[in-house]
Design a protein around this motif. Structure first.
Motif, short mmCIF file in Angstrom:
data_model
loop_
_atom_site.label_atom_id
_atom_site.label_comp_id
_atom_site.label_asym_id
_atom_site.label_seq_id
_atom_site.Cartn_x
_atom_site.Cartn_y
_atom_site.Cartn_z
N VAL A 151 28.14 53.06 32.26
CA VAL A 151 28.99 52.04 31.93
C VAL A 151 30.13 52.62 31.09
CG1 VAL A 151 29.54 49.61 31.11
CG2 VAL A 151 27.36 50.44 32.32
N GLN A 152 31.20 52.82 31.83
CA GLN A 152 32.32 53.27 30.84
C GLN A 152 33.63 52.56 31.15
OE1 GLN A 152 32.63 57.74 31.32
NE2 GLN A 152 30.38 57.63 30.61
N ARG A 153 34.38 52.47 30.21
CA ARG A 153 35.93 51.68 30.46
C ARG A 153 36.45 52.27 31.50
NH1 ARG A 153 38.73 48.25 26.23
NH2 ARG A 153 36.99 48.64 25.09
N GLU A 154 36.53 53.80 31.56
CA GLU A 154 37.32 54.64 32.37
C GLU A 154 37.09 54.15 34.03
OE1 GLU A 154 35.33 56.17 29.96
OE2 GLU A 154 37.11 56.03 28.69
N HIS A 155 35.79 53.89 34.49
CA HIS A 155 35.52 53.69 35.41
C HIS A 155 36.34 52.37 36.16
CE1 HIS A 155 32.50 56.29 35.81
NE2 HIS A 155 31.61 55.79 34.89
N LEU A 156 37.04 51.54 35.30
CA LEU A 156 37.79 50.47 35.72
C LEU A 156 39.15 50.87 36.02
CD1 LEU A 156 36.69 47.81 33.15
CD2 LEU A 156 36.09 47.71 35.46
N ALA A 157 39.47 51.99 35.81
CA ALA A 157 40.99 52.25 36.20
C ALA A 157 41.55 51.63 37.55
CB ALA A 157 41.24 53.83 35.99
N PRO A 158 40.72 52.14 38.50
CA PRO A 158 41.09 51.65 40.15
C PRO A 158 41.13 50.23 40.02
CG PRO A 158 39.09 52.97 39.95
CD PRO A 158 39.54 53.12 38.93
N VAL A 159 40.23 49.46 39.46
CA VAL A 159 40.35 47.98 39.44
C VAL A 159 41.57 47.47 38.83
CG1 VAL A 159 38.87 45.96 39.14
CG2 VAL A 159 37.44 48.15 39.54
N ILE A 160 41.80 47.97 37.85
CA ILE A 160 42.93 47.48 36.82
C ILE A 160 44.04 47.70 37.68
CG2 ILE A 160 44.17 47.84 34.82
CD1 ILE A 160 41.70 48.27 33.46
N GLU A 161 44.03 48.91 38.44
CA GLU A 161 45.42 49.28 39.12
C GLU A 161 45.44 48.23 40.28
OE1 GLU A 161 47.09 52.96 42.10
OE2 GLU A 161 45.40 53.30 40.35
N ALA A 162 44.43 47.94 40.99
CA ALA A 162 44.73 47.15 42.04
C ALA A 162 45.09 45.60 41.86
CB ALA A 162 43.16 47.03 42.70
N ALA A 163 44.67 45.36 40.54
CA ALA A 163 44.90 43.85 39.98
C ALA A 163 46.35 43.95 39.75
CB ALA A 163 44.01 43.59 38.82
N ARG A 164 46.87 45.02 39.08
CA ARG A 164 48.09 44.97 38.63
C ARG A 164 49.15 45.12 40.02
NH1 ARG A 164 47.34 48.74 33.29
NH2 ARG A 164 46.80 46.89 32.09
N LEU A 165 48.76 45.60 40.93
CA LEU A 165 49.57 45.83 42.25
C LEU A 165 49.45 44.24 42.83
CD1 LEU A 165 50.93 47.55 44.38
CD2 LEU A 165 48.82 47.73 45.39
N LEU A 166 48.34 43.71 42.71
CA LEU A 166 48.31 42.27 43.21
C LEU A 166 49.28 41.51 42.51
CD1 LEU A 166 46.74 40.63 45.15
CD2 LEU A 166 44.94 40.02 43.39
N GLU A 167 49.04 41.61 41.10
CA GLU A 167 49.97 40.62 40.38
C GLU A 167 51.53 40.98 40.67
OE1 GLU A 167 49.02 41.93 36.56
OE2 GLU A 167 47.48 40.23 36.26
N ALA A 168 51.64 42.26 40.75
CA ALA A 168 53.31 42.63 41.10
C ALA A 168 53.82 41.97 42.47
CB ALA A 168 53.38 44.17 41.08
N THR A 169 52.98 41.95 43.53
CA THR A 169 53.21 41.55 44.77
C THR A 169 53.37 40.01 44.41
OG1 THR A 169 51.68 43.17 45.84
CG2 THR A 169 52.16 41.39 47.07
N TYR A 170 52.69 39.24 43.79
CA TYR A 170 52.70 37.89 43.80
C TYR A 170 54.08 37.52 43.09
CZ TYR A 170 48.36 35.71 45.59
OH TYR A 170 47.48 35.46 46.36
N SER A 171 54.35 38.34 41.89
CA SER A 171 55.35 37.91 41.13
C SER A 171 56.78 38.41 41.76
CB SER A 171 55.26 38.54 39.65
OG SER A 171 55.43 40.02 39.92
#
Length: 178
Positions: A151-171
C-alpha cells in the motif's frame, strides 16, 4: 463539481487509499456503512473503493442496495487485492462478477496492491487463508502466508489523474463526455 469517496474494506488498506484520495482531490471520504442517500444524489461523481475478500468485492451488497442512486453517475472504482500484480485477470473477474453491468458501462476501474498482516487477521480469516493456501498448493499454485505491505500513495497516481480528468470534463462543457 462535487466528488464523494466511498470505501469498504476489512483490514485498513482500502481506507488508507480512500484517505489519501480524499486529501489529493479535496473530497469527503466515507465508509459505505455511513453514506446517506442524499450524499450519493448530491455527488457529481464517486470514487468507490473496495477490497477483495474470498473472491468477492466487499462493496458488492452496498452497490446492490444503492444501485438506483448510482446508475447514471460517473464512477471510478479502486479495487484492492493482495494478488496484484500477480493475478490482475483474476481480480478483474471479481469486479465483473460483483459490479452490476449498468455501473460498469460508464465506470473506470483501477486495481491496487494491498497488504497482509497475518497477525491482525481474525481466527476465521487465518483459517480460510490456510485452507486456500492448501488448495492452491494442490493445484501447483502458491498463496503466501507471509506479511507484505504494498500500500503506497504512488499507486494512486492513475486514479487521481482519472478523477481530475473527470472533474475537468464536468467543469468545461466544451469537452466531450468521457
Amino acid at each position: 463539481m462535487k466528488g464523494l469517496i466511498v470505501y469498504k474494506g476489512k483490514y485498513g488498506a482500502t481506507m488508507q487509499y480512500g484517505i489519501w484520495l480524499g486529501a489529493a482531490l479535496h473530497c469527503p471520504v466515507a465508509k459505505s456503512d455511513f453514506v446517506r442517500p442524499e450524499q450519493i444524489t448530491q455527488a457529481d461523481y464517486l470514487l468507490i473503493g473496495t477490497s477483495v475478500y474470498i473472491g468477492q468485492l466487499q462493496i458488492k451488497q452496498w452497490l446492490q442496495v444503492n444501485l438506483p442512486l448510482l446508475e447514471g453517475k460517473r464512477i471510478i472504482f479502486f479495487v484492492i487485492a493482495g494478488g496484484i500484480p500477480d493475478k490482475p485477470g483474476e481480480v478483474r473477474s471479481y469486479y465483473e462478477k460483483c459490479v452490476p453491468a449498468s455501473l460498469r458501462e460508464t465506470a473506470t476501474c483501477f486495481y491496487l496492491p494491498g497488504r497482509l498482516n497475518y497477525g491482525l487477521l481474525s481466527l476465521k480469516d487465518k483459517l480460510l487463508l490456510r485452507i486456500g493456501a492448501w488448495f492452491a498448493a494442490r493445484k501447483g499454485q502458491k498463496i503466501g502466508l507471509a506479511d507484505y505491505n504494498h500500500v503506497q500513495r504512488e499507486h494512486l497516481a492513475p486514479v487521481i489523474e482519472a478523477a481530475r480528468l473527470l472533474e475537468a470534463t464536468y467543469s468545461d462543457p466544451q469537452k466531450t463526455a468521457l
